[in-house]
Design a protein around this motif. Structure first.
Motif, PDB file in Angstrom:
ATOM      1  N   SER A  56      46.339  43.926  37.439  1.00  0.00           N
ATOM      2  CA  SER A  56      45.002  44.192  38.773  1.00  0.00           C
ATOM      3  C   SER A  56      46.243  44.618  40.022  1.00  0.00           C
ATOM      4  CB  SER A  56      44.692  43.106  39.123  1.00  0.00           C
ATOM      5  OG  SER A  56      44.905  42.282  39.518  1.00  0.00           O
ATOM      6  N   GLY A  60      44.760  47.822  41.987  1.00  0.00           N
ATOM      7  CA  GLY A  60      44.542  48.043  43.058  1.00  0.00           C
ATOM      8  C   GLY A  60      45.214  48.691  44.610  1.00  0.00           C
ATOM      9  N   ILE A  63      44.106  52.076  43.505  1.00  0.00           N
ATOM     10  CA  ILE A  63      41.987  52.693  43.996  1.00  0.00           C
ATOM     11  C   ILE A  63      42.926  52.452  45.467  1.00  0.00           C
ATOM     12  CG2 ILE A  63      39.871  51.398  44.242  1.00  0.00           C
ATOM     13  CD1 ILE A  63      40.772  50.061  41.418  1.00  0.00           C
ATOM     14  N   ILE A  89      39.746  49.925  30.935  1.00  0.00           N
ATOM     15  CA  ILE A  89      39.123  48.758  30.633  1.00  0.00           C
ATOM     16  C   ILE A  89      38.509  48.364  31.979  1.00  0.00           C
ATOM     17  CG2 ILE A  89      39.603  45.977  30.737  1.00  0.00           C
ATOM     18  CD1 ILE A  89      41.014  46.442  28.842  1.00  0.00           C
ATOM     19  N   THR A  90      39.334  48.920  32.578  1.00  0.00           N
ATOM     20  CA  THR A  90      38.890  48.593  34.771  1.00  0.00           C
ATOM     21  C   THR A  90      37.885  50.149  35.344  1.00  0.00           C
ATOM     22  OG1 THR A  90      40.594  49.774  35.334  1.00  0.00           O
ATOM     23  CG2 THR A  90      40.574  46.967  35.266  1.00  0.00           C
TER      24      THR A  90
ATOM     25  N   GLU B  53      47.726  37.925  35.615  1.00  0.00           N
ATOM     26  CA  GLU B  53      47.084  37.858  36.089  1.00  0.00           C
ATOM     27  C   GLU B  53      46.526  36.754  36.679  1.00  0.00           C
ATOM     28  OE1 GLU B  53      45.599  40.099  37.151  1.00  0.00           O
ATOM     29  OE2 GLU B  53      45.915  42.226  36.473  1.00  0.00           O
ATOM     30  N   PHE B 102      31.390  49.251  38.967  1.00  0.00           N
ATOM     31  CA  PHE B 102      32.630  50.710  38.788  1.00  0.00           C
ATOM     32  C   PHE B 102      32.466  51.690  39.317  1.00  0.00           C
ATOM     33  CE2 PHE B 102      32.473  48.218  34.549  1.00  0.00           C
ATOM     34  CZ  PHE B 102      34.326  47.648  34.670  1.00  0.00           C
ATOM     35  N   PRO B 105      34.858  51.064  43.141  1.00  0.00           N
ATOM     36  CA  PRO B 105      35.848  50.245  42.749  1.00  0.00           C
ATOM     37  C   PRO B 105      36.878  49.854  43.969  1.00  0.00           C
ATOM     38  CG  PRO B 105      36.263  53.091  42.280  1.00  0.00           C
ATOM     39  CD  PRO B 105      34.648  52.593  42.831  1.00  0.00           C
ATOM     40  N   LYS B 106      36.679  48.485  43.731  1.00  0.00           N
ATOM     41  CA  LYS B 106      37.300  47.632  44.907  1.00  0.00           C
ATOM     42  C   LYS B 106      39.281  47.356  44.632  1.00  0.00           C
ATOM     43  CE  LYS B 106      34.676  44.336  46.577  1.00  0.00           C
ATOM     44  NZ  LYS B 106      33.013  44.726  46.060  1.00  0.00           N
ATOM     45  N   GLU B 107      39.925  47.231  46.286  1.00  0.00           N
ATOM     46  CA  GLU B 107      41.031  46.866  45.343  1.00  0.00           C
ATOM     47  C   GLU B 107      41.532  46.055  44.994  1.00  0.00           C
ATOM     48  OE1 GLU B 107      43.779  48.095  49.335  1.00  0.00           O
ATOM     49  OE2 GLU B 107      42.335  48.919  49.670  1.00  0.00           O
ATOM     50  N   LEU B 110      39.751  42.178  40.254  1.00  0.00           N
ATOM     51  CA  LEU B 110      40.069  43.442  38.348  1.00  0.00           C
ATOM     52  C   LEU B 110      40.325  41.735  37.784  1.00  0.00           C
ATOM     53  CD1 LEU B 110      40.752  46.943  39.309  1.00  0.00           C
ATOM     54  CD2 LEU B 110      38.667  45.590  38.061  1.00  0.00           C
ATOM     55  N   GLY B 111      40.877  40.713  38.663  1.00  0.00           N
ATOM     56  CA  GLY B 111      41.981  40.043  37.341  1.00  0.00           C
ATOM     57  C   GLY B 111      41.206  39.229  36.647  1.00  0.00           C
ATOM     58  N   TYR B 113      38.258  39.923  35.460  1.00  0.00           N
ATOM     59  CA  TYR B 113      37.676  40.829  34.785  1.00  0.00           C
ATOM     60  C   TYR B 113      38.516  41.129  33.806  1.00  0.00           C
ATOM     61  CZ  TYR B 113      35.391  44.898  33.263  1.00  0.00           C
ATOM     62  OH  TYR B 113      34.911  45.695  31.735  1.00  0.00           O
ATOM     63  N   ILE B 114      39.993  41.806  33.713  1.00  0.00           N
ATOM     64  CA  ILE B 114      40.961  41.884  32.782  1.00  0.00           C
ATOM     65  C   ILE B 114      41.273  41.042  32.000  1.00  0.00           C
ATOM     66  CG2 ILE B 114      43.122  42.336  32.861  1.00  0.00           C
ATOM     67  CD1 ILE B 114      43.127  44.394  35.360  1.00  0.00           C
ATOM     68  N   THR B 117      38.593  40.232  29.264  1.00  0.00           N
ATOM     69  CA  THR B 117      38.601  41.365  28.405  1.00  0.00           C
ATOM     70  C   THR B 117      40.051  41.410  27.502  1.00  0.00           C
ATOM     71  OG1 THR B 117      37.473  42.840  29.938  1.00  0.00           O
ATOM     72  CG2 THR B 117      38.559  44.035  28.558  1.00  0.00           C
TER      73      THR B 117
END
Ligand SMILES: Nc1ncnc2c1ncn2[C@@H]1O[C@H](COP(=O)(O)OP(=O)(O)OP(=O)(O)O)[C@@H](O)[C@H]1O
Ligand SMILES: [Mg+2]
Lengths: 99, 142
Positions: A56, A60, A63, A89-90, B53, B102, B105-107, B110-111, B113-114, B117
């Motif tokens: 991530s 990031g 992004i 996934i993201t 993560e 989604f 998207p932000k910087e 995400l961690g 969530y990953i 998943t």
């Protein structure tokens, strides 16, 4: 470890990432991208053929590149399967052109 | 040497400093253990991301001062790999963490969530100002 090779041409900016992008190496990626001059109007291509690992923190940073150059077409090419899985996934496959 | 029965859990512990360059050590250890257990290459890649993560979060949000450390426990229990990442930071509430948007998207963000998943089970034990244990479980597929 990460190494970055940048090829800044007239119409495109190619960035090859080699190795791993994680919390340790991500600053190097951010700094390199900040240093690049005259990006406006160019296509940005990230070549991930030799990128073995990203998480991530690196996603990031990518992004962030999109945020800094909202009008640029950004392509991400040659992803390994583990990397492209994370893009899926993201939802990053939606904001970048992946192939 | 005693023969390890399937029911016996084996624990391998790592204490890592809150310094970014050592998260890769958690990945290397994970690869060794998961490989031994018989996880395939794709599963090992997923596990590497999940453990990183959690370590990154322990460091970024959990460690209060630069020389704080955090602990990674790898527990091999039959054909399940349990990974606990424990810090002594400010704690947080997993329920209160929003899923990433989604469309915008932000910087950051995400961690977790990953992790959710990629892993079969994820559980967070956290008390305000009393640290966090995030437990992640992956079952070996036959
Ligand atoms: N170990 C932890 N201690 C305290 N707070 C945590 C911990 N792990 C996560 N959090 C909280 O949960 C939020 C979401 O974590 P998550 O990993 O999803 O995103 P992030 O770390 O902010 O960004 P990213 O992982 O995308 O780089 C964090 O911003 C933080 O507030
Ligand atoms: Mg995180």
């Amino acid at each position: 470890m990460l190494s970055i090779s940048i090829n800044n041409e007239n119409d495109k900016l190619e960035v090859a990432l080699i190795g791993e992008v994680d919390i340790y190496t991500v600053d190097m990626l951010k700094n390199k991208m900040d240093e690049v001059q005259e990006v406006k109007g160019k296509e940005i291509i990230f070549d991930l053929e030799k990128l073995d690992y990203i998480d991530s923190t690196g996603l990031g940073a990518l992004i962030g590149v999109k945020g800094k150059h909202p009008d640029a077409v950004i392509k991400v090419v040659n992803m390994k399967s583990n990397v492209s899985r994370l893009f899926d996934i993201t939802g990053l496959s939606k904001i970048f052109i992946t192939e | 040497m005693e023969v390890q029965t399937k029911e016996d859990a084996v624990k391998i512990s790592l204490t890592l400093p809150g310094i970014p360059e050592f998260v890769s050590v958690a990945r290397l250890t994970l690869s060794g253990i998961a490989n031994r257990m018989g996880f395939d290459i794709d599963a090992i890649e997923d596990l590497k991301v999940a453990v990183s993560e959690a370590c990154t979060n322990a460091m970024k949000h959990g460690c209060n001062i630069a020389d704080d450390s955090y602990v990674v426990n790898y527990i091999v229990s039959g054909d399940r790999l349990i990974i606990d990442v424990c810090d002594s930071g400010r704690g947080f509430d997993l329920e209160a963490v929003e899923s990433p948007d989604f469309d915008n998207p932000k910087e950051n963000g995400l961690g977790l969530y990953i992790i959710k998943t990629l892993m079969d089970e994820v559980e967070v034990k956290s008390l305000e100002n009393n640290g966090t244990i995030i437990r992640m479980i992956k079952q070996l597929e036959e």
